[in-house]
Design an enzyme around this catalytic site. Sequence first.
Site, PDB file in Angstrom:
ATOM      1  CE  LYS A   1      -2.397  16.045   7.834  1.00 15.19           C
ATOM      2  NZ  LYS A   1      -2.056  14.672   8.237  1.00 15.19           N
TER       3      LYS A   1
ATOM      4  CD  GLN B   1       0.362  12.404   1.175  1.00 13.16           C
ATOM      5  OE1 GLN B   1       0.566  11.199   1.157  1.00 13.16           O
ATOM      6  NE2 GLN B   1      -0.858  12.912   1.264  1.00 13.16           N
TER       7      GLN B   1
ATOM      8  CE  LYS C   1      -2.325  11.050  -2.498  1.00 16.35           C
ATOM      9  NZ  LYS C   1      -2.375   9.837  -1.647  1.00 16.35           N
TER      10      LYS C   1
ATOM     11  CE  LYS D   1       1.856   7.687   3.137  1.00 13.56           C
ATOM     12  NZ  LYS D   1       0.504   8.223   2.842  1.00 13.56           N
TER      13      LYS D   1
ATOM     14  N   GLY E   1      -2.731   8.498   9.517  1.00 10.90           N
ATOM     15  CA  GLY E   1      -2.700   7.052   9.331  1.00 10.90           C
ATOM     16  C   GLY E   1      -2.465   6.664   7.882  1.00 10.90           C
ATOM     17  CG  ASP E   2      -0.589   4.794   4.254  1.00 17.10           C
ATOM     18  OD1 ASP E   2      -1.060   5.608   3.469  1.00 17.10           O
ATOM     19  OD2 ASP E   2      -0.053   3.727   3.892  1.00 17.10           O
TER      20      ASP E   2
ATOM     21  CB  THR F   1      -9.404   7.589   1.568  1.00 16.86           C
ATOM     22  OG1 THR F   1      -8.595   8.272   2.517  1.00 16.86           O
ATOM     23  CG2 THR F   1      -8.572   7.310   0.332  1.00 16.86           C
TER      24      THR F   1
END
Length: 448
Positions: free
Chosen positions: A93, A114, A117, A129, A168-169, A212
């Site tokens: 993820k 990630q 996290k 990622k 998304g990012d 976020t």
Amino acid sequence: MSNVKSYIESVKDEIQRRDPNQPEFQQAVFTVLDTLEPTLEEHPEWVEADILSRLVEPERAIQFRVPWQSDDGKFHVNRGFRVQFNSAIGPYKGGLRLHPSVNLSIVKFLGFEQILKNSLTALPIGGAKGGSDFDPKCKSDSEIMRFCQSFMTELQRHIGPDLDVPAGDIGVGGREIGFLFGAYKRLQGYKNGVLTGKGLTFGGSLARTEATGFGLLYYTNALVKAQGDSLEGKRIKISGAGNVATYAIQKATELGAKVITVSDSNGYIYDPKGINYKIVKRIKEVERGRIKEYADEVASAEYHGGSVWDFDVDYDIALPCATQNEINKDQAKLMVKDGIKYICEGANMPSNPDAIATYRENGVLYGPAKAANAGGVAVSALEMSQNSERLAWTFEMVDDRLKRLMENIFAKSEAADKKYKLDKDYQAGANIAGFEKVATAMMAQGLI
């Protein structure tokens, strides 16, 4: 030198040998490894199993070409990436980033972060990622659609609801996720849980857009409250003007603080009366303009070129929400001079190592990105849950879960800090708390 310290240094030496041209990846990994000595001392079996060498090497790193055609008929080729880093606690993820700076080092650093996290969220998701060096700025909707369709033509081979679930990012919002989802559906059939950050009409979650930014403030509030302090009346400096910054401004204002700055890649706005998040949202999300336009509308606001972190003004809390390594040692020293007590990161790795050392040396309490900005991936995982249930939760349900998740992340970091007597080093606490869960899962699953 202790056996554990020697072991950590040997892993760092091997990374430098194997990946000498990946500075961002090295920075992210070394920053974590340097904090893990206490837990490795307690778990010599992890050293014996060489757990760190397995942790820092991705399970899979994929690079591919992305050919696409612009509106003027010209052909272009970009590079696409997906690094599937660790699946010990669940399917991969992590977001997709579209930005000219994207390369393997960037994607690996983000993927490594990630892992920890996602572990801190307590949700069953592993770390990954991806992205491309494609620049969506100044591109038409048709050009972005064609790029996304080409990107997904390759990516679809490597993802799935129980395998790898991108989101998304930077550069990837609702428009891009929609194009990517449509391309995946045409190639693989309808699988609602294959992407998160989807539109509300086709499986998206309420509160995902806000997650976020809201999560950053829930974490910050928990950190501040743990010191017997309050956000009420605090002056906050925020960098960035995207999704994270916009909703961080909103939630900070709702919690009684005053945000005095916002920025983009060209410059920053200073408004001593407080930034109006609704105006920022309209300029950046609807009109797709530059942040300097804020000063044209608000009489109390000033626009300046350059970095907001070079701006000398008194304030209490820093929330960097722009990009990696946006704060250096000199800027951190200016923060200390300006009187900040807390810094919590909304962007990924916005402080370089010298800046972090400066916070620590001067008693500034530091909430690292892997903990403070985990709200986005947390709600992405909640979107996966809703997709599996074929249900849509209310905004209030999702927001309440988000708030509790972020408070729990701080609580885990604080607990690790206290257990190992780290003197309010919440960066080390977060690293250790995230690492211990992943290491335990990896050991239980054998040599994989």
